[in-house]
Every structure is written in C-alpha cells, then in structure tokens.
Design a protein around this motif. Structure first.
Motif, PDB file in Angstrom:
ATOM      1  N   GLU A  69     -57.543  38.798  60.127  1.00 48.62           N
ATOM      2  CA  GLU A  69     -58.503  38.074  59.283  1.00 48.62           C
ATOM      3  C   GLU A  69     -58.984  36.790  59.957  1.00 48.62           C
ATOM      4  OE1 GLU A  69     -57.149  39.276  54.765  1.00 48.62           O
ATOM      5  OE2 GLU A  69     -55.884  37.903  55.928  1.00 48.62           O
ATOM      6  N   ASN A  70     -58.077  36.065  60.583  1.00 51.10           N
ATOM      7  CA  ASN A  70     -58.472  34.856  61.308  1.00 51.10           C
ATOM      8  C   ASN A  70     -59.472  35.185  62.407  1.00 51.10           C
ATOM      9  OD1 ASN A  70     -56.878  33.153  59.811  1.00 51.10           O
ATOM     10  ND2 ASN A  70     -55.163  33.180  61.239  1.00 51.10           N
ATOM     11  N   ALA A  71     -59.203  36.301  63.120  1.00 53.10           N
ATOM     12  CA  ALA A  71     -60.097  36.711  64.206  1.00 53.10           C
ATOM     13  C   ALA A  71     -61.477  37.083  63.671  1.00 53.10           C
ATOM     14  CB  ALA A  71     -59.491  37.891  64.971  1.00 53.10           C
ATOM     15  N   LEU A  72     -61.522  37.709  62.482  1.00 53.85           N
ATOM     16  CA  LEU A  72     -62.809  38.062  61.868  1.00 53.85           C
ATOM     17  C   LEU A  72     -63.593  36.811  61.474  1.00 53.85           C
ATOM     18  CD1 LEU A  72     -61.863  41.123  59.613  1.00 53.85           C
ATOM     19  CD2 LEU A  72     -63.648  41.101  61.372  1.00 53.85           C
ATOM     20  N   VAL A  73     -62.906  35.866  60.859  1.00 54.92           N
ATOM     21  CA  VAL A  73     -63.573  34.621  60.471  1.00 54.92           C
ATOM     22  C   VAL A  73     -64.158  33.933  61.702  1.00 54.92           C
ATOM     23  CG1 VAL A  73     -63.233  32.296  59.530  1.00 54.92           C
ATOM     24  CG2 VAL A  73     -62.166  34.260  58.404  1.00 54.92           C
ATOM     25  N   TYR A  74     -63.354  33.861  62.759  1.00 57.03           N
ATOM     26  CA  TYR A  74     -63.799  33.182  63.974  1.00 57.03           C
ATOM     27  C   TYR A  74     -64.965  33.925  64.629  1.00 57.03           C
ATOM     28  CZ  TYR A  74     -63.611  30.709  68.414  1.00 57.03           C
ATOM     29  OH  TYR A  74     -63.943  29.952  69.514  1.00 57.03           O
ATOM     30  N   MET A  75     -64.890  35.271  64.622  1.00 55.54           N
ATOM     31  CA  MET A  75     -65.969  36.052  65.234  1.00 55.54           C
ATOM     32  C   MET A  75     -67.291  35.825  64.512  1.00 55.54           C
ATOM     33  SD  MET A  75     -68.031  38.952  64.838  1.00 55.54           S
ATOM     34  CE  MET A  75     -67.182  39.986  63.629  1.00 55.54           C
ATOM     35  N   TYR A  76     -67.283  35.944  63.190  1.00 61.17           N
ATOM     36  CA  TYR A  76     -68.523  35.756  62.434  1.00 61.17           C
ATOM     37  C   TYR A  76     -69.038  34.315  62.562  1.00 61.17           C
ATOM     38  CZ  TYR A  76     -68.373  40.364  60.223  1.00 61.17           C
ATOM     39  OH  TYR A  76     -68.407  41.720  60.003  1.00 61.17           O
ATOM     40  N   ALA A  77     -68.115  33.373  62.551  1.00 60.91           N
ATOM     41  CA  ALA A  77     -68.517  31.969  62.705  1.00 60.91           C
ATOM     42  C   ALA A  77     -69.144  31.727  64.066  1.00 60.91           C
ATOM     43  CB  ALA A  77     -67.309  31.059  62.508  1.00 60.91           C
ATOM     44  N   SER A  78     -68.568  32.333  65.111  1.00 61.21           N
ATOM     45  CA  SER A  78     -69.097  32.169  66.469  1.00 61.21           C
ATOM     46  C   SER A  78     -70.463  32.808  66.627  1.00 61.21           C
ATOM     47  CB  SER A  78     -68.123  32.775  67.489  1.00 61.21           C
ATOM     48  OG  SER A  78     -66.879  32.118  67.439  1.00 61.21           O
ATOM     49  N   CYS A  79     -70.725  33.830  65.818  1.00 62.87           N
ATOM     50  CA  CYS A  79     -72.012  34.533  65.885  1.00 62.87           C
ATOM     51  C   CYS A  79     -73.035  33.944  64.919  1.00 62.87           C
ATOM     52  CB  CYS A  79     -71.808  36.017  65.586  1.00 62.87           C
ATOM     53  SG  CYS A  79     -70.839  36.888  66.837  1.00 62.87           S
ATOM     54  N   ASP A  80     -72.742  32.732  64.406  1.00 65.11           N
ATOM     55  CA  ASP A  80     -73.649  32.021  63.510  1.00 65.11           C
ATOM     56  C   ASP A  80     -73.860  32.727  62.173  1.00 65.11           C
ATOM     57  OD1 ASP A  80     -73.884  30.216  65.551  1.00 65.11           O
ATOM     58  OD2 ASP A  80     -75.863  30.886  66.206  1.00 65.11           O
ATOM     59  N   ARG A  81     -72.957  33.635  61.820  1.00 69.94           N
ATOM     60  CA  ARG A  81     -73.022  34.261  60.503  1.00 69.94           C
ATOM     61  C   ARG A  81     -71.929  33.670  59.622  1.00 69.94           C
ATOM     62  NH1 ARG A  81     -75.913  38.738  59.264  1.00 69.94           N
ATOM     63  NH2 ARG A  81     -75.321  38.026  57.182  1.00 69.94           N
ATOM     64  N   VAL A  82     -72.115  32.393  59.322  1.00 70.55           N
ATOM     65  CA  VAL A  82     -71.086  31.704  58.540  1.00 70.55           C
ATOM     66  C   VAL A  82     -71.018  32.244  57.120  1.00 70.55           C
ATOM     67  CG1 VAL A  82     -70.937  29.557  59.836  1.00 70.55           C
ATOM     68  CG2 VAL A  82     -72.764  29.859  58.174  1.00 70.55           C
ATOM     69  N   ASP A  83     -72.087  32.891  56.650  1.00 68.70           N
ATOM     70  CA  ASP A  83     -72.030  33.508  55.328  1.00 68.70           C
ATOM     71  C   ASP A  83     -70.997  34.626  55.299  1.00 68.70           C
ATOM     72  OD1 ASP A  83     -73.674  34.870  57.173  1.00 68.70           O
ATOM     73  OD2 ASP A  83     -74.818  35.861  55.578  1.00 68.70           O
ATOM     74  N   LEU A  84     -70.977  35.452  56.354  1.00 65.36           N
ATOM     75  CA  LEU A  84     -69.990  36.534  56.433  1.00 65.36           C
ATOM     76  C   LEU A  84     -68.601  35.977  56.726  1.00 65.36           C
ATOM     77  CD1 LEU A  84     -72.072  39.190  58.429  1.00 65.36           C
ATOM     78  CD2 LEU A  84     -71.679  39.059  55.960  1.00 65.36           C
ATOM     79  N   ALA A  85     -68.542  34.942  57.554  1.00 69.65           N
ATOM     80  CA  ALA A  85     -67.256  34.304  57.830  1.00 69.65           C
ATOM     81  C   ALA A  85     -66.666  33.762  56.531  1.00 69.65           C
ATOM     82  CB  ALA A  85     -67.429  33.175  58.847  1.00 69.65           C
ATOM     83  N   ARG A  86     -67.510  33.137  55.703  1.00 70.10           N
ATOM     84  CA  ARG A  86     -67.042  32.583  54.431  1.00 70.10           C
ATOM     85  C   ARG A  86     -66.605  33.695  53.484  1.00 70.10           C
ATOM     86  NH1 ARG A  86     -66.957  27.439  51.868  1.00 70.10           N
ATOM     87  NH2 ARG A  86     -65.500  27.820  50.155  1.00 70.10           N
ATOM     88  N   GLN A  87     -67.299  34.820  53.525  1.00 66.31           N
ATOM     89  CA  GLN A  87     -66.945  35.951  52.666  1.00 66.31           C
ATOM     90  C   GLN A  87     -65.552  36.479  53.010  1.00 66.31           C
ATOM     91  OE1 GLN A  87     -70.039  38.949  52.307  1.00 66.31           O
ATOM     92  NE2 GLN A  87     -68.524  40.552  51.899  1.00 66.31           N
ATOM     93  N   VAL A  88     -65.284  36.651  54.319  1.00 67.45           N
ATOM     94  CA  VAL A  88     -63.954  37.097  54.754  1.00 67.45           C
ATOM     95  C   VAL A  88     -62.912  36.046  54.374  1.00 67.45           C
ATOM     96  CG1 VAL A  88     -62.512  37.658  56.748  1.00 67.45           C
ATOM     97  CG2 VAL A  88     -64.879  38.476  56.657  1.00 67.45           C
ATOM     98  N   PHE A  89     -63.275  34.784  54.605  1.00 68.02           N
ATOM     99  CA  PHE A  89     -62.366  33.670  54.313  1.00 68.02           C
ATOM    100  C   PHE A  89     -61.991  33.641  52.825  1.00 68.02           C
ATOM    101  CE2 PHE A  89     -61.773  29.232  53.016  1.00 68.02           C
ATOM    102  CZ  PHE A  89     -60.815  28.796  53.908  1.00 68.02           C
ATOM    103  N   ASP A  90     -62.993  33.788  51.957  1.00 64.95           N
ATOM    104  CA  ASP A  90     -62.751  33.723  50.516  1.00 64.95           C
ATOM    105  C   ASP A  90     -61.896  34.884  50.021  1.00 64.95           C
ATOM    106  OD1 ASP A  90     -64.158  31.373  50.231  1.00 64.95           O
ATOM    107  OD2 ASP A  90     -66.040  32.353  49.681  1.00 64.95           O
ATOM    108  N   GLU A  91     -61.953  36.017  50.726  1.00 64.37           N
ATOM    109  CA  GLU A  91     -61.175  37.199  50.305  1.00 64.37           C
ATOM    110  C   GLU A  91     -59.753  37.206  50.859  1.00 64.37           C
ATOM    111  OE1 GLU A  91     -63.578  40.429  51.627  1.00 64.37           O
ATOM    112  OE2 GLU A  91     -65.108  40.159  50.044  1.00 64.37           O
ATOM    113  N   MET A  92     -59.428  36.238  51.707  1.00 66.50           N
ATOM    114  CA  MET A  92     -58.078  36.176  52.276  1.00 66.50           C
ATOM    115  C   MET A  92     -57.075  35.727  51.210  1.00 66.50           C
ATOM    116  SD  MET A  92     -58.892  34.402  55.979  1.00 66.50           S
ATOM    117  CE  MET A  92     -57.172  34.360  56.512  1.00 66.50           C
TER     118      MET A  92
END
Length: 701
Positions: free
Chosen positions: A165-188
C-alpha cells in the motif's frame, strides 16, 4: 579478502582468511564475507564445482550479492548467474527488479516484472513493491496502474500489506495522480509515517500547498508520529502559503526536540522564513548553520529576491561565490529574477554565461527565467533568441515572451507569437491573455483586443479577472474612447478597483477630459487612501487646461492631508555594480560629478526644445528652486551618470520603481537625440525605448 577452501585450486590459497569447511547453506558466508567481485567469483566457482548452485537457497544469496550488496554491484554478473538458474522463483526475480532500479535502469525493472508474469512466476509483495518503485522513478502511470490491477487480482491470496500500500501511494503521488494516491491512502486500515510522507511528497510535487498543510493537521489529530521528512514537506508548503504561524510552531518543535543539527530541516526553515517575508530571521538561522550547502545559500538568495531585496540578493550571491559554493538551477533562477527587477543586464548576462560554461541543462524554469530577464531589461532580441533555443517550452515560457514583447512596445510581434503558440497546441492561461490584451493595448488594436477578450471565455473557458478588465479599459482609453471607457467600467460584472479608475484618470490627462478625471479621482479616494500620483495627475490636467487656481488648490489639499509623493528610485548598472539614485540625491559617492553632468546636460538640451515642467517639482520647493528640483529627479541623475560613465553610442539602461514623470520623459527624448544614445527606461508600468527624440510608447503611458 581471499578464501581458503579445500576444494579451491592452490593459487587461491591465502593466510588472510581461513574457512575450515564450506557450509551446506552458505548464505551468511556469501552475504557477509564477499566484499568484492573477486571474492564473489571464487565462491561462484566453488558452487559450480560442487553443484550447489542448483539450490535456490544458495544461488539467490549469490545473485543478491552481485546485484545489490557489493560496494559496486555488477548487474551484468548478476544476469549471468540468473540465466543459469533452472527455475528461478519470485525471490530471484525480485532481486533483479531491485538491482536494475538501484542501477538507475528502472525501465529494465519493469521489463523483468513483465518477463516474470509471462513465465507464470507468481509475484509476491516484494515483487510488487519493487516494480512500483521502478514506476515511481519513471513516473510510468500506465504501467503502475497495470501492476495495481495484478495486485487486486491476487489480493485473495495474500491480501494487501502495508508494504504494498505504501508503494502504491508513492507511485501514484510520483505520477502526479495525488487523487488516486489519496484514495489508496484513505482505504488503508493502518497508515505508517511512510504512507503519510508519500502523500506529502505527491502534494508537494504537484504544488498542492494547502493540501499539505491540511494533511499535516489531520496527521497531528490522528496521533501518528511524524519525522524530519514530514516537517520538510510542511515547511515548504508554509513558505508558499505564507503560513508563518504553523512554520513557527515547527521551529519551536525543532528547538525543543534538539533537531537544530539537522541541516536539511534548518534549510527548510530558512526557506520558510524567507518566503514569509522574515528574511532577517532566515539570515540568523543561516549564519548559525554549521554546514551551508548550495540549497541553503539558494534559499537565502531566493528569499532576498522574493522579498524585493534584490540588491542584497546579488551581494549574497557574491558571498556564495567567495565561499566556493557552486550554484544550482534554483540559485540561477533567483539571480535572474533579481537582475530583472534591478535591470542589472551585465550581471544577468554573466549568469547566462555561467549557465553555458557549466553546461547547466536549459530547463523550462531556467529558460523561462532567462526570457523574462532579457525582456525586463529591454533586450527583446536576446529574449527571442533564448526562447527559440529552449528544448522544451510550456505555457509559462510562451507567456513570458508575449508579455515581454508587449511591455517593450512590440505588440504586433507579441500577437504573432501568441498565434504560433496556438498552432503548437499550447493552451493559453489567464496570464497569457493579460499579455495578449496588453499587446493590443500598446499596438492600438482596439477591435482585435475586443476579439481576444471574447475568445478567452468562448474558446478556452477562462473567466476574465479584474486584470483583464483593466487591460480592456486601457485599450479603449488609450485609443481616446474616453466616454466608451467610462460606460465599459460602469457595466463591468465585477466591481472596478483603484487600478481601473487610475487607468481612466491617466487617460483623461492625456486627452484633457477634466470632468471624467474628477469622477475617477473620487472613486480612487473612496476605495483607498489616494496616492500622491493620483492628485498630481489631476493637478497637471488642471494646469494643462488653464485651470491654474484649481491646480494650486489641489496641491494645497495634498499638503493639508499630509500626502507626500512616494520616494522614487532609479537604478543603473555599470561594470556589474547596481547604482541607486533618488531625487536630489547627495549620497552617491560620485554625486558631485553627477550634478556637474546634469548642468551640462541641461545646457545642451534646452536650446533644442526642452522646457522644464515646474509642475513636476516637489511640493515644498520654493518657486525659484522648482526648476532645479525637476532637473534633479532620480531618472535624470541616472541618465547623467550613464553619460559620464559609458562610452559614446552605448545604450543607457535605467529602471525606475515608480511611473516616469512627464518632465523626465520629455528630457529623455531630447537627450537621446542630442547625445545620439538609445536610452531604455523601465518604469512601474512599461518600457520606454528612447531613440532619435522619439519614445516607443508614443507619449502614452
């Protein structure tokens, strides 16, 4: 070190390290004692000879040592080991994926993940985290989403882990898709500080500064412990937002928890205080730092520049050079910004030469700063040259050039570049249209300006701001359509501000429309305390239309209200030094020579048409002193200094913090003709290029 193994050839024997026997499971031997490639090759040879290499428990440590653990890992040697494995499992693939990422070849890491899937090797959590890390480095969103899909398919087998999950958050954040990063983060179900920091990193990367501050406050409420990495992200956001209160809270935390030795954290505090306008506080922190790297120096230079203390920025840069600290891109951008404000052409040219000498990459940010710098120094040809040489350009680059051309009186050329921008499928933003409308303004293109104003909303969905309405007011008023301008202002869907009314007031002065000028001044006074310039505009209008009593009455009203003219400063750069002049300045070390030059200059320009305008003198000057007062304006002092300190034919470049007065404008036109000089004066509103007795503004500014 060299191993002594009973099965090794005699030439490998040594007395330095003796191993009595080679263990059946040599993992610890391989991972701990293989210090270089020579050691590894000896162990590898032994494993081949004894056929132990076919055992995964033995081969994988050898692979890990080659790909990851040696001081200088050799991925090619690791590949040779991998290709000899009979049935490599997920662990072996994981080592190769991590190895290629470590060797700065993340694209090969993703290739190996694909190979693994094609060979029906089932990935585990370490596979996914390694592959996602490679996607993060490449900002490969499409591949990252595909890997996420694989994770979802396998969730029933091993479930989400915090690691993945941490790797997913970081990947989406690095790809400028903070909306998806936040979605993964909120579901953790549980979030470690690593997950929080990954999301902070994404917000910072996308300039979502308010989200960073809001997330930190949420983090504090949740009770999750934060670290220095968190604080650095939050301090960066505080600087951008001017959140001084939160920034100072962090400073207190740093002091109480004895973190002042963390240079990265202190550098972030320096940056925060600088950008919040507390430059002196930032400087005290900087001076107390034990180690000052380029980031710390750049933070201070940026702070001085951001706060308008540009001369100090240039002086601080010289200190940086004396400290033998190599500047970076951020340093160069801040320096160019300061040079642009001061009109320090020679220093800015030196910065440009330094960029070339050090082969610094001409990034969008650096290239745009150069374009802006040259344009603000009146060197439009150099600005175009830099722009055309930029390998990549974004909307900010195009906008900087369009605005630069417009402010230098080259409106038609600015519109030409706007059309090229549209052809390149670069979508303009609201700032671009300020430049475009300004170009129409300076070129006297009323109908085209109206067309672009409509195009903003119709073609690009950009709602006009007060600045765009201000441009339209200027376009109409400059064309002499004073009544139309007044009607336009009254029908604006948003409330006119002081700039709108001041624009009308300035136009009324040019076209001698007293009635509307009085109306405009009333609105200015009602909206905010009037500046001296507002009264002076109307006073000059009264005087020019023969209403001398009204002019005197207005000047007396200024005295009664205690309104004093804002101090004007003019800057001229010679031999890399920026010289500052104020009206009737006696502080400059060469003031005596300057005043003698002023007298000679007046003697030469009066016979060919210059008539001092005593109405531009300081209010408290006696009648006999008014002419002297006018001749000692800061622009004229700077002009005289330029004449005595530069060789004949050299362009004189001056920057003024206020609007150039009518008298200095008239004087500069005649000086340019009499002395055969081009004089470039940049005032608060625009550039004035004086050549052969004419000005690029056509006497309307």
């Amino acid at each position: 070190m060299i191993f002594t193994l009973s099965t090794f050839p005699a030439q490998f024997l040594t007395t330095k390290t003796t191993i009595d026997y080679f263990p059946q499971n040599p993992k610890s031997l391989i991972l701990k004692q293989c210090k270089n490639i020579k050691d590894l090759k000896q162990v590898h040879a032994h494993l081949i000879k004894t056929r132990l290499l076919h055992r995964a428990a033995v081969a994988e440590p050898l692979l890990e040592s080659a790909a990851l653990l040696l001081p200088e890992p050799t991925i090619d040697y690791a590949l040779s080991i991998f290709y000899k494995l009979d049935n490599p499992d997920a662990s072996a693939y994981n080592i190769m994926i991590r190895g290629f990422t470590k060797k700065q070849s993340p694209e090969k890491s993703i290739f190996w993940f694909k190979q693994m899937i094609e060979h029906l090797v089932c990935p585990d959590e370490f596979t996914f985290s390694g592959a996602l890390k490679a996607c993060s480095k490449l900002r490969a969103l499409r591949e990252g989403e595909q890997i996420h899909a694989h994770i979802v398919k396998l969730i029933g087998r091993f479930g989400y882990t915090e690691f993945v999950e941490n790797a997913l958050v970081y990947m989406y954040a690095s790809c400028d898709r903070v909306d998806l990063a936040r979605q993964v983060f909120d579901e953790m179900p549980e979030r470690s500080s690593m997950a929080w920091n990954s999301l902070f990193s994404g917000y910072v990367r996308c300039d979502y500064w308010q989200e960073v501050v809001d997330l930190f406050r949420e983090m504090l409420k949740s009770g999750v412990g934060f670290d220095e990495v968190t604080l650095i992200s939050v301090l960066t956001a505080c600087g951008r937002l001017g959140e001084l209160e939160l920034g100072e809270w962090i400073y207190d935390y740093v002091v109480v928890n004895r973190l002042v030795g963390n240079n990265s954290l202190i550098t972030s505090l320096v940056d925060m205080y600088s950008k919040c306008g507390r430059v002196d506080t930032a400087r005290r922190l900087f001076d107390n730092m034990s180690l000052r790297d380029v980031v710390a120096w750049s933070a201070m230079i940026s702070g001085y520049s951001h706060s308008g203390r540009c001369k100090e920025a240039l002086a601080f840069f010289r200190d940086m050079q004396n400290a033998n600290v190599e500047p970076n891109e951020i340093t160069m951008v801040s320096m160019l910004s300061s040079c642009a404000v001061l009109g320090a052409l020679q220093t800015g040219k030196w910065v440009h030469s330094y960029i070339k000498k050090k082969n610094l990459k001409l990034t969008v940010s650096l290239g745009t700063s150069l374009v802006d710098f040259y344009a603000k120094c009146g060197c439009v040809d150099r600005a175009i040259e830099v722009f055309k040489g930029m390998p990549f350009k974004n909307v900010l680059s195009w906008t900087a050039l369009i605005q630069g051309l417009a402010s230098n009186g080259q409106g038609k050329k600015a519109l030409k570049f706007y059309n090229l921008m549209i052809q390149e499928d670069i979508k303009p933003n609201d700032v671009t249209f300020i430049g475009v409308l300004s170009a129409c303004n300076h070129a006297g293109l009323v109908e085209q300006g109206q067309g672009y104003f409509i195009s903003m909303t119709r073609d690009f969905g950009i709602q006009p701001r007060i600045e765009h309405y201000g441009c339209m007011v200027d376009i109409l008023a400059r064309a002499g359509l004073i009544e139309n301008t007044y009607e336009f202002i009254k029908n604006m869907p948003i409330k006119p501000n002081t700039i709108i009314w001041r624009t009308l007031l300035a136009s009324c002065r040019v076209y001698k429309h007293v009635e509307l000028a009085e109306e405009a001044l009333k609105h200015v006074i009602r909206l905010e305390p009037a500046h001296s310039g507002d009264y002076i505009l109307l006073s000059n209008l009264y005087a020019s239309t023969g209403r001398l009593e009204d002019a005197v009455t207005l000047r007396n009203e200024m005295k009664r209200l205690g309104i004093k003219k804002s101090p004007g400063y003019s800057y001229i750069e010679l031999d890399g030094i920026v010289h500052e002049f104020s009206a009737e300045d006696k502080v400059h070390p060469q003031s005596r020579e300057v005043y003698k030059a002023i007298e000679k200059m007046m003697e030469r320009i009066k016979p060919v048409g210059y008539v001092p305008d005593s109405g531009q003198a300081r209010l408290e000057a006696e009648e006999d002193d008014k002419e002297a007062s006018v001749s000692h304006h800061s622009e004229k002092l700077a002009m005289a200094f330029g004449l005595i300190r530069t060789s004949p034919g050299t362009t004189i470049r001056i920057s003024k913090n206020l609007r150039i007065c009518v008298d200095c404008h008239n004087a500069a036109k005649i000086v340019s003709k009499v002395y055969g000089r081009e004089i470039v004066i940049r005032d608060r509103n625009r550039f004035h290029h004086f050549r052969e007795g004419l000005c690029s503004c056509n006497d309307f500014w």
